[in-house]
Design an enzyme around this catalytic site. Structure first.
Site, short mmCIF file in Angstrom:
data_model
loop_
_atom_site.label_atom_id
_atom_site.label_comp_id
_atom_site.label_asym_id
_atom_site.label_seq_id
_atom_site.Cartn_x
_atom_site.Cartn_y
_atom_site.Cartn_z
CD GLU A 291 76.82 27.05 -7.44
OE1 GLU A 291 76.37 26.85 -8.58
OE2 GLU A 291 78.04 27.25 -7.22
CE LYS A 292 82.99 24.90 -8.62
NZ LYS A 292 82.49 24.30 -9.83
CG HIS A 293 80.65 29.32 -6.23
ND1 HIS A 293 80.46 28.57 -7.35
CD2 HIS A 293 81.90 29.83 -6.30
CE1 HIS A 293 81.56 28.63 -8.08
NE2 HIS A 293 82.44 29.37 -7.47
CG HIS B 68 85.13 26.82 -4.77
ND1 HIS B 68 86.35 27.45 -4.80
CD2 HIS B 68 84.34 27.48 -5.65
CE1 HIS B 68 86.29 28.46 -5.66
NE2 HIS B 68 85.08 28.50 -6.19
CG HIS C 236 88.48 29.08 -9.24
ND1 HIS C 236 87.85 28.04 -9.90
CD2 HIS C 236 87.50 29.79 -8.62
CE1 HIS C 236 86.53 28.13 -9.67
NE2 HIS C 236 86.30 29.18 -8.90
CB CYS D 216 84.06 32.51 -5.92
SG CYS D 216 85.06 31.83 -7.28
CG HIS E 86 82.64 31.19 -10.49
ND1 HIS E 86 83.67 30.36 -10.13
CD2 HIS E 86 82.48 31.07 -11.83
CE1 HIS E 86 84.11 29.72 -11.22
NE2 HIS E 86 83.41 30.13 -12.26
FE LIG Z 1 84.46 29.71 -8.04
#
Ligand SMILES: [Fe+2]
Length: 124
Positions: free
Chosen positions: A16-18, A46, A52, A109, A112
């Site tokens: 999970e990149k966040h 990310h 973004h 983010c 997100h």
């Molecule tokens: Fe994001």
């Protein structure tokens, strides 16, 4: 009253990149200076674009047995492609602890939301 805690998301940073990744030793000596480094996207990068991006990290330490966490660092990343310039979401500080506890990192983010991670650290 609504609790903000319901917005905190988490997961395995490897998929999970966040999720903020906390780089710190497992054990330190009391009063020994060491580095805490927060990164994101170590396994899955990310995006960092004008539309973004990761806007900030906040870092807390909760000493074992304490009632409240202590805020230890804030990192704000404010350039996301303006004039082809970028600030990458990496934050580092040094710390000295007197007691074992848990380091918490929160990332934001702009699309997100808010993500958290934690890492226990033993002070000998
Ligand atoms: Fe994001």
């Amino acid at each position: 009253m609504q609790s903000f805690g319901k917005f905190l998301q988490s997961g395995d940073w490897k998929g999970e990149k966040h999720v903020p990744v906390i780089h710190a030793p497992e054990k330190v000596s009391a009063g020994e200076e060491f580095e805490i480094k927060i990164t994101i996207g170590d396994a899955v990068r990310h995006p960092n674009s004008f539309e973004h991006y990761i806007a900030w990290f906040k870092v807390f330490f909760h000493p074992e047995g304490a009632k409240f966490p202590i805020e230890i660092a804030n990192f704000n990343f404010t350039t996301h492609g303006e004039g082809d310039n970028f600030t990458d979401p990496v934050g580092a500080t040094s710390a000295k602890l007197s007691k074992s506890g848990t380091i918490y990192a929160i990332s934001y983010c702009n699309i997100h939301g808010v993500w958290e991670n934690s890492k226990e650290i033993v002070v000998e």
